[in-house]
Every structure is written in structure tokens, then in C-alpha cells.
Write an enzyme that holds these catalytic residues in place. Structure first.
Site, mmCIF file in Angstrom:
data_model
loop_
_atom_site.group_PDB
_atom_site.id
_atom_site.type_symbol
_atom_site.label_atom_id
_atom_site.label_comp_id
_atom_site.label_asym_id
_atom_site.label_seq_id
_atom_site.Cartn_x
_atom_site.Cartn_y
_atom_site.Cartn_z
ATOM 1 N N GLU A 1 0.820 -1.204 0.000
ATOM 2 C CA GLU A 1 0.000 0.000 0.000
ATOM 3 C C GLU A 1 0.858 1.261 0.000
ATOM 4 O OE1 GLU A 1 -4.074 -1.198 2.194
ATOM 5 O OE2 GLU A 1 -2.414 -0.840 3.528
ATOM 6 N N SER B 1 11.486 6.504 14.897
ATOM 7 C CA SER B 1 10.294 6.082 15.635
ATOM 8 C C SER B 1 10.743 5.717 17.047
ATOM 9 C CB SER B 1 9.653 4.866 14.957
ATOM 10 O OG SER B 1 9.165 5.246 13.697
ATOM 11 N N LEU B 2 10.627 6.683 17.930
ATOM 12 C CA LEU B 2 11.161 6.480 19.287
ATOM 13 C C LEU B 2 10.106 5.822 20.188
ATOM 14 C CD1 LEU B 2 13.755 7.071 20.883
ATOM 15 C CD2 LEU B 2 12.672 9.165 21.700
ATOM 16 N N HIS B 3 9.007 6.490 20.352
ATOM 17 C CA HIS B 3 7.825 5.959 21.049
ATOM 18 C C HIS B 3 7.950 5.723 22.555
ATOM 19 C CE1 HIS B 3 6.527 5.778 17.014
ATOM 20 N NE2 HIS B 3 6.880 4.554 16.737
ATOM 21 N N CYS C 1 6.979 -4.680 15.634
ATOM 22 C CA CYS C 1 6.525 -3.813 16.726
ATOM 23 C C CYS C 1 5.122 -4.226 17.166
ATOM 24 C CB CYS C 1 6.541 -2.356 16.283
ATOM 25 S SG CYS C 1 8.182 -1.812 15.788
ATOM 26 N N GLY D 1 6.898 -1.701 6.050
ATOM 27 C CA GLY D 1 8.295 -2.112 6.025
ATOM 28 C C GLY D 1 9.244 -1.172 6.732
ATOM 29 N N GLU D 2 10.463 -1.691 6.963
ATOM 30 C CA GLU D 2 11.515 -0.918 7.607
ATOM 31 C C GLU D 2 12.531 -0.538 6.517
ATOM 32 O OE1 GLU D 2 12.637 0.490 10.630
ATOM 33 O OE2 GLU D 2 14.258 0.955 9.243
ATOM 34 N N CYS E 1 -1.117 5.883 10.296
ATOM 35 C CA CYS E 1 0.062 5.194 10.800
ATOM 36 C C CYS E 1 -0.218 3.777 11.229
ATOM 37 C CB CYS E 1 0.600 5.897 12.027
ATOM 38 S SG CYS E 1 0.571 7.638 11.935
ATOM 39 N N CYS F 1 7.167 -6.811 7.400
ATOM 40 C CA CYS F 1 8.284 -6.206 8.139
ATOM 41 C C CYS F 1 8.807 -7.206 9.154
ATOM 42 C CB CYS F 1 7.813 -4.935 8.835
ATOM 43 S SG CYS F 1 9.134 -4.075 9.710
ATOM 44 N N CYS G 1 3.354 8.631 0.808
ATOM 45 C CA CYS G 1 3.914 7.704 1.787
ATOM 46 C C CYS G 1 4.078 6.357 1.087
ATOM 47 C CB CYS G 1 2.912 7.617 2.935
ATOM 48 S SG CYS G 1 3.327 6.424 4.179
ATOM 49 N N CYS H 1 1.929 -2.359 15.693
ATOM 50 C CA CYS H 1 1.862 -2.091 14.249
ATOM 51 C C CYS H 1 1.183 -3.213 13.492
ATOM 52 C CB CYS H 1 3.270 -1.878 13.721
ATOM 53 S SG CYS H 1 3.341 -1.713 11.935
HETATM 54 N N1 SAH Z 1 9.292 0.946 9.772
HETATM 55 C C1 SAH Z 1 9.445 2.343 9.814
HETATM 56 C C2 SAH Z 1 8.551 3.088 8.867
HETATM 57 C C3 SAH Z 1 7.131 2.602 8.717
HETATM 58 S S1 SAH Z 1 6.044 2.762 10.088
HETATM 59 C C4 SAH Z 1 9.261 2.854 11.233
HETATM 60 O O1 SAH Z 1 8.823 2.101 12.083
HETATM 61 O O2 SAH Z 1 9.629 3.992 11.467
HETATM 62 C C5 SAH Z 1 5.575 4.449 10.049
HETATM 63 C C6 SAH Z 1 5.210 5.017 11.412
HETATM 64 O O3 SAH Z 1 3.927 4.551 11.861
HETATM 65 C C7 SAH Z 1 6.186 4.663 12.519
HETATM 66 O O4 SAH Z 1 6.524 5.802 13.265
HETATM 67 C C8 SAH Z 1 5.404 3.689 13.325
HETATM 68 O O5 SAH Z 1 5.915 3.598 14.604
HETATM 69 C C9 SAH Z 1 3.997 4.263 13.239
HETATM 70 N N2 SAH Z 1 2.933 3.348 13.661
HETATM 71 C C10 SAH Z 1 2.932 2.012 13.597
HETATM 72 N N3 SAH Z 1 1.769 1.517 14.102
HETATM 73 C C11 SAH Z 1 1.023 2.562 14.506
HETATM 74 C C12 SAH Z 1 -0.285 2.710 15.079
HETATM 75 N N4 SAH Z 1 -1.060 1.657 15.335
HETATM 76 N N5 SAH Z 1 -0.732 3.956 15.352
HETATM 77 C C13 SAH Z 1 0.039 5.037 15.049
HETATM 78 N N6 SAH Z 1 1.265 4.957 14.498
HETATM 79 C C14 SAH Z 1 1.771 3.746 14.226
HETATM 80 FE FE1 SF4 Z 2 8.043 -2.497 10.984
HETATM 81 FE FE2 SF4 Z 2 7.813 0.158 11.372
HETATM 82 FE FE3 SF4 Z 2 5.718 -1.494 11.788
HETATM 83 FE FE4 SF4 Z 2 7.773 -1.532 13.447
HETATM 84 S S1 SF4 Z 2 6.381 0.200 13.090
HETATM 85 S S2 SF4 Z 2 6.761 -3.336 12.590
HETATM 86 S S3 SF4 Z 2 9.468 -1.172 12.079
HETATM 87 S S4 SF4 Z 2 6.721 -1.094 9.850
#
Ligand code: SAH
Ligand code: SF4
Length: 356
Positions: free
Chosen positions: A87, A225-227, A124, A170-171, A344, A120, A113, A127
Site C-alpha cells: 500500500e 520512531s522512538l515511542h 513492533c 516495512g523498515e 500510521c 516487516c 507515503c 503495528c
Molecule cells: N518501519 C518504519 C517506517 C514505517 S512505520 C518505522 O517504524 O519507522 C511508520 C510510522 O507509523 C512509525 O513511526 C510507526 O511507529 C507508526 N505506527 C505504527 N503503528 C502505529 C499505530 N497503530 N498507530 C500510530 N502509528 C503507528
Molecule cells: Fe516495521 Fe515500522 Fe511497523 Fe515496526 S512500526 S513493525 S518497524 S513497519
């Protein structure tokens, strides 16, 4: 087997096709004039056109589905050659403005985007992409092709101001070689001319790859992506933190070459009762000390069966206020395309994240 010409940077193409100005012409045909048939490339000699047809395809992924959100963002599901799906999302950032005679006075601005992998590996907790596991890396042409198809579908002219964010499925740093080629292809002056300074790589924090990306000196922007601000919680949310803890990621960011006028973006997914308190904000301020940073607070987007909840707006606003009061640029990101799951972390294969 014919190769996808979209996989090649202009440099690589000119190694294959002599003289080298032919590569420039090919780029102009494919990316600027968007001609998808070598036979129609009138300034290329006929025998070369035949040869190109024998050796190459112009493999733009097929749009299987387009969903349009109330806020104007559009989500695209693409079918790849091997049957997998990915996507990408088009986010209009500024609307086109016209005067009374219908002339454009202000051009529209977009962010696209893109996905960098099918699935991936990072896994996480929050995600949706992670849920399907990892399938494979995308080729440079499959990354570039998402954008080409979106340009075509929306009739976006080749010279339009577009930002690319590698925030789909993906990463990107786990597929660095192909992503780096895509960055070069996007920025080519004979192609779409999307400067690397308008391209942002978002990573879960693969510290050695951040270093490698820095050494490549591509000029792209970086988003982390610190979180979470302590390793214990981050490890729970993002298993990658076991291999590369917060300190190693911050160290890699400090060494990353960044344009004087730009900042490193830190994405902070705010999850109800988990990381939304002022204690966390305090720690974040400490962590970012000495970095030209910008923090983006993202509301966690729940999906069916997700273990976490969306935070209260007041908590997020308080968090933001604390950062601003302590000199850190901070925005709250209203998730776009929520109604079509284009936000996201809501991108997954065969569904019907983009952190902008
Ligand atoms: N893999 C990379 C890029 C793709 S994810 C990364 O993790 O940075 C893009 C962004 O969406 C990241 O910041 C990720 O942490 C965030 N994301 C993932 N799941 C989410 C969710 N359920 N709600 C909001 N943001 C989310
Ligand atoms: Fe992969 Fe980014 Fe999703 Fe983490 S947040 S599983 S690194 S796509």
C-alpha cells in the site's frame, strides 16, 4: 528475462545504454512525459527502441484499489508481479488555488507515503504491518513505481512539489540498498526532481544502518520512531530495542549528517496510560539535549483487536506544552485517512502506516 527499467538509476542505465545522453532521454520519457511504451519514444533511434523492448519492461505496479478519505487522502493497494500486495498513501498537504478565470495561483502540494517491503521483520507490538510477518524486500522499481502510478492516477505534473516519506509498510533501513536507489531515481533532474531534502526515511532505530545511511551522504531527512523513553518499555513495544537500545540510537542520530536548516524528526506514538505522562516528557527533553530535533506526537491508532488505546487529547496537549516550554519543537499529528485505515501503522497486505 526482461528487467524492469524502473530498477535502474540513471547512472546504471547509462552503463547499459550508450551514449550516456540516451539515459537522460529515457528518464525524461518515463518519468516526465510518462510514456509507457518504448516504441513511442520518438527521439530514440529505432534499433535502440527495439533493443530496449527486448531487454526491458516499464513495470509500474497495478492499482488494485483506491480508497478516498473524507480528509482528501487516498490509499492505494498495489498488486506486484508475484501476486503480493502493498500500500501507499497520497496526502494532499495544500489545496490548489485558482483565480476567477480558473488560472492556478497556488499549486497543490502533496506527500506520498511509500512502502519499502512486503511486511516487516521488526515486529513492533502496536503495528498492523508487523502482524503479517516479513515476506520480502521491494525492488527499487517497485518503490519508484508506487509514486509513478499515483502521479498518473492523479494527473500530478512531473515538476510538482512532492514530499516522499518512507513510512508505509516495512523498515526502509532493512532494505537500504534498494531504498537508496529509489532516493536517487526520485531526485534525478531528468526524472521527477524530488530533492533528497524532501524525502524522509523513517526507521525503528537500526543504529548501524543509520550510520551507514549517513555515510552514503544522500542528503535525505531522518525520522526516528522512538515511542518510549526508557529501554524497558521500548523493548516491550519494539523488540528491535534489545539489539539497539535508546542510547545507541541517539548516538547514531548525533553522528548523522543533517542539513543545517533541517531537523531530525522523532516520532512518538502516544498510547493511553503507557507513555503519555509528564515524567516521560521530562525524560524526552533530556534525551534530545544537543540534537536539532522536532518531535511529532502521534495518537495511537487502534485497530481491531489492538492491545492499546488512544490517549486523551488533554494528556497529549499537556505533553506537547511541556516540550514546547522546554525549547523543543513539537507538533501533534492528526492522523490522516483514519476512516480508510490509511493512517500510521494501519497498512497491511491485502487490507482495504503513514505517520504524517
Ligand atoms: N518501519 C518504519 C517506517 C514505517 S512505520 C518505522 O517504524 O519507522 C511508520 C510510522 O507509523 C512509525 O513511526 C510507526 O511507529 C507508526 N505506527 C505504527 N503503528 C502505529 C499505530 N497503530 N498507530 C500510530 N502509528 C503507528
Ligand atoms: Fe516495521 Fe515500522 Fe511497523 Fe515496526 S512500526 S513493525 S518497524 S513497519
Amino acid at each position: 528475462m526482461r528487467r524492469n527499467i524502473l530498477d535502474l538509476t540513471r547512472e546504471e542505465l547509462s552503463e547499459n545504454i550508450k551514449p550516456s545522453f540516451r539515459a537522460k532521454q529515457l528518464f525524461q520519457w518515463i518519468y516526465q512525459k510518462r510514456v509507457d511504451d518504448f516504441a513511442k519514444m520518438s527521439n530514440i533511434p529505432k534499433d535502440l527502441r527495439t533493443k530496449l523492448q527486448e531487454d526491458f519492461t516499464i513495470g509500474v505496479p497495478k492499482i488494485i484499489k483506491e480508497e478516498i478519505s473524507k480528509d482528501g487522502s487516498k490509499k492505494y493497494l498495489f498488486g506486484l508481479q508475484d501476486g503480493h500486495t502493498i500500500e501507499a498513501v497520497l496526502l494532499p498537504m495544500k489545496k490548489e488555488e485558482r483565480d476567477e478565470e480558473g488560472n492556478i495561483v497556488k499549486e497543490a502540494k502533496y506527500t506520498i507515503c511509500v512502502s519499502s517491503q512486503v511486511g516487516c521483520k521488526v515486529g513492533c507490538e502496536f503495528c498492523l504491518t508487523a502482524k503479517g510477518g516479513f515476506v520480502r524486500n521491494l525492488t527499487p522499481g517497485e518503490i519508484v513505481g508506487q509514486v509513478l502510478a499515483i502521479y498518473e492516477q492523479n494527473k500530478i505534473p512531473a515538476n510538482r512539489r512532492v514530499n516522499i516519506v518512507y513510512m508505509g509498510m516495512g523498515e526502509p533501513l532493512d532494505n537500504l540498498e534498494n531504498v537508496a536507489k529509489a532516493i536517487k531515481i526520485f531526485s534525478d533532474e531528468f526524472g521527477l526532481s524530488i530533492s533528497p531534502r524532501r524525502q524522509t526515511i523513517s526507521t525503528s532505530g537500526l543504529a548501524p544502518k543509520i550510520k551507514k545511511l549517513g555515510e552514503m551522504n544522500l542528503g535525505v531527512l531522518l525520522a526516528i520512531s522512538l515511542h518510549a523513553v526508557d529501554d524497558e518499555l521500548r523493548q516491550k513495544l519494539m523488540p528491535i530495542n534489545k539489539a539497539y537500545n535508546i542510547e545507541s540510537v541517539i548516538q547514531a542520530v548525533k553522528e548523522f549528517p543533517i542539513d543545517q536548516r533541517k531537523r531530525v524528526m522523532f516520532e512518538y506514538l502516544v498510547i493511553k496510560d503507557l507513555n503519555d505522562d509528564i515524567k516521560a516528557a521530562k525524560k524526552l527533553v533530556k534525551l534530545l539535549h544537543g540534537i536539532k530535533a522536532k518531535v511529532n506526537l502521534i495518537y495511537f491508532n487502534p485497530y481491531p483487536g489492538s492491545p492499546f488505546q488512544r490517549p486523551e487529547p488533554e494528556r497529549v496537549e499537556k505533553f506537547q506544552r511541556y516540550l514546547l516550554d522546554h525549547g523543543i519543537l513539537c507538533t501533534i499529528r492528526e492522523s490522516k485517512g483514519l476512516d480508510i485505515s490509511a493512517a500510521c501503522g494501519q497498512l497491511k497486505e491485502k487490507s482495504s502506516g503513514c505517520a504524517i
